[in-house]
Each structure stands twice: as structure tokens, then as C-alpha cells.
Design a protein around this motif. Structure first.
Motif, PDB file in Angstrom:
ATOM      1  N   GLY A  73       0.061   1.620  -2.963  1.00 61.28           N
ATOM      2  CA  GLY A  73       0.537   0.431  -2.688  1.00 61.28           C
ATOM      3  C   GLY A  73      -0.544  -0.624  -3.607  1.00 61.28           C
ATOM      4  N   GLU A  74       0.095  -1.917  -3.740  1.00 59.42           N
ATOM      5  CA  GLU A  74      -0.836  -2.752  -4.584  1.00 59.42           C
ATOM      6  C   GLU A  74      -2.147  -3.169  -3.857  1.00 59.42           C
ATOM      7  OE1 GLU A  74       1.247  -6.159  -4.782  1.00 59.42           O
ATOM      8  OE2 GLU A  74       3.083  -5.614  -5.906  1.00 59.42           O
ATOM      9  N   ASP A  75      -2.310  -2.737  -2.852  1.00 62.48           N
ATOM     10  CA  ASP A  75      -3.786  -3.064  -1.990  1.00 62.48           C
ATOM     11  C   ASP A  75      -4.701  -1.678  -2.133  1.00 62.48           C
ATOM     12  OD1 ASP A  75      -2.167  -1.332  -0.397  1.00 62.48           O
ATOM     13  OD2 ASP A  75      -2.949  -2.643   1.427  1.00 62.48           O
TER      14      ASP A  75
END
Length: 311
Positions: A73-75
Motif C-alpha cells: 500500500g501507499e502507506d
């Protein structure tokens, strides 16, 4: 995509042209021991560089695959990794080893080609003076008392010592299949050693750009059997005219001439500048300088007393 196909087409066209050449790359087709030493050094350097490129490309591909972007994920935040001391030592030591290895090979090969060719150490070399002028080569044979212009003949299986100098700008004497190149300058004489193991005709040229006639400054170096060489020398002595000082001066002033032969050399009236190494004066010049120093005033006071004495 169009650019890619254009580049590929250009590459294959160049490969086809090079494949059609009758002669291989001359520096990799040696016909004498000194040229073979240089060829082996070049090939060794190419092999080392190819090995370095292979390792670099393998590691590059490995890194691309192993550390490619994932579907996280982007995080997502990758873990912090400290530098590896072991890896840093390895990639510092390896280049040092490569440089030291190539340096040793280069020093050894340079020492080898600056001496008499291997296998000819006990033989007396044939001395040939090679003088350049705009844009030609003059070859003087003091042992035989003859001179040629724009071509040089030599016997096989005998060491040859070329003594180089110039009657103009700096040039570079080079016979790729027999030896490396060396500069010819007007101030002093440089030397290049070579020997030919195989009879044949070899291309020689000036490899240092020196003006408009640079491209035409080529000569033929022919290696001959001892019998053929002696026959050629006798033929030049018996049939070629003598070289006079006025004719030699005219040759120096002429830009382009063909092959010429003479039954005498210009060394008789215009000797080579031997002894003038990088501006070093000759013994006569040193004596003259010492005499001037003895008579010259050594300080302002001495100069004043010197003037008084003259008055």
C-alpha cells in the motif's frame, strides 16, 4: 520504437561493412615481438573491462529483480537498513586490485617495448634515422649510406632502431603491426625499437594531427629477407643519385613528394639533433656558457667595478 529500429539498422550495417574488410584491426595483427607485446596488453585490458561490465550488469539485473516495486500500500514504509561495512570494504578493495593489476601489466609491457625486441637482445640493431617534414618522411641509413623518402625497407629477423626527429611540427611515427607510436620533435632525437618476424608490406603513418597534409603523411614499411634487403641496398647505391644539400633543402620546402631514393644521406651536411634532449645543451654549449659565466659580473657591485675597469 522507430528510433530503436533505426539504431539497430545502423548497428547491423556497420557490422556488415566491418565484416567485409580484408584486413583485420592492424594493432591486433602483430608481425613482430614488440607489436605482439602491445597487442597482448590491449587484449588483456579488453578482457578485464569485459569482466567488469559482466559483473556490473549481472548485479544490476539482480538488483532490479530483487528490489523491484511491490504491491504494498501507499502507506507502506520499508525498514531502515544501516550501511554494510563489509560491502563497502569489498567494493573499495576490488577497484584498487584492478588498477594495480593493470598498472603492473602496463609498466612491464612499456619496459619491454622500450628495449630491444625479445629474442634479439644479442644482435646489433640496424639504425635508421626517420625525419619528418611537411608532409613526408625521410629515412637515412648511415650503415649503408643511402636514403629514401616516403618508404622504408628493413630486413626480417633483425632488430631495428629508429631514431626520430622532425624538421617542423611534432609528428608521431607509427607502424601498427610492428611497434607502437612515438613522437618526433625538432629539438632532439627519440628512439623506437622493433623487429619484423614476417616478410611483408606494412602501413606506416603519422598519427599526430599536424596540419592540412596530415592524411597524406603515410609511408610503406617493407620487411624483406636478408638477401632481398642486400640486393635492394646495392641497387640503390648503384642506380640512385646522390642527395645534395640544395636538393634536400628543396625537399623540405616541398609539401608532397612521391617515393624517392638516394645513394647518400642528408646526415653528412645536416646531422640529426642528437644530444639536444628537452633543451639540454651540448658539451660545446655548456663550455661556452661556463666561459660567459666566468667573464660576466656576478652582482650589481661587480657590474659597477667591471664598468670602471672598462673605462
Amino acid at each position: 520504437m522507430k528510433k530503436k529500429w533505426l539504431l539497430l539498422s545502423a548497428f547491423f550495417a556497420m557490422a556488415a561493412v566491418l565484416a567485409g574488410c580484408e584486413n583485420p584491426l592492424m594493432v591486433l595483427d602483430p608481425k613482430g615481438p614488440n607489436a605482439e607485446t602491445l597487442s597482448d596488453t590491449i587484449i588483456m585490458s579488453i578482457i578485464v573491462m569485459c569482466g567488469i561490465l559482466f559483473v556490473v550488469y549481472v548485479l544490476y539485473a539482480y538488483m532490479l529483480v530483487k528490489y523491484r516495486a511491490s504491491k504494498m500500500g501507499e502507506d507502506y514504509e520499508p525498514p531502515h537498513v544501516h550501511g554494510s561495512t563489509k560491502l563497502e570494504i569489498i567494493w573499495t578493495i576490488i577497484p584498487i586490485i584492478i588498477v594495480v593489476f593493470l598498472s603492473v601489466i602496463t609498466v612491464q609491457s612499456t619496459k619491454e617495448v622500450e628495449s630491444k625486441p625479445l629474442g634479439y637482445e644479442d644482435q646489433e640493431p640496424l639504425v635508421i634515422y626517420a625525419a619528418s617534414s611537411n608532409w613526408k618522411w625521410h629515412f637515412s641509413y648511415p650503415e649503408e649510406g643511402i636514403e629514401t623518402v616516403n618508404y622504408v625497407n628493413m630486413p626480417v629477423d633483425r632488430p631495428v632502431e629508429f631514431r626520430l626527429y622532425s624538421y617542423g611540427p611534432i609528428t608521431s611515427f607509427w607502424i601498427p603491426q610492428l611497434a607502437g607510436q612515438k613522437y618526433a620533435m625538432s629539438a632532439h632525437v627519440t628512439k623506437i625499437h622493433l623487429a619484423a618476424d614476417v616478410p611483408g608490406s606494412y602501413m606506416g603513418r603519422n598519427s599526430n594531427f599536424n596540419g592540412a597534409g596530415y592524411a597524406q603523411m603515410e609511408f610503406e614499411a617493407q620487411a624483406m629477407t636478408a638477401a632481398d634487403y642486400d640486393e635492394w641496398v646495392n641497387d640503390v647505391k648503384n642506380t640512385a643519385p646522390e642527395l645534395t644539400e640544395s636538393e634536400f633543402d628543396e625537399l623540405l620546402e616541398t609539401d608532397f613528394v612521391g617515393r624517392q631514393s638516394y645513394s647518400s644521406t642528408h646526415l653528412e651536411f645536416k646531422p640529426a639533433p642528437e644530444g639536444h634532449h628537452h633543451g639540454t645543451p651540448t658539451a660545446a654549449e655548456e663550455d661556452s656558457a661556463e666561459e660567459e659565466m666566468e667573464t660576466a659580473p656576478s652582482s650589481d657591485a661587480d657590474h659597477f667595478h667591471h664598468q670602471e675597469a672598462e673605462e
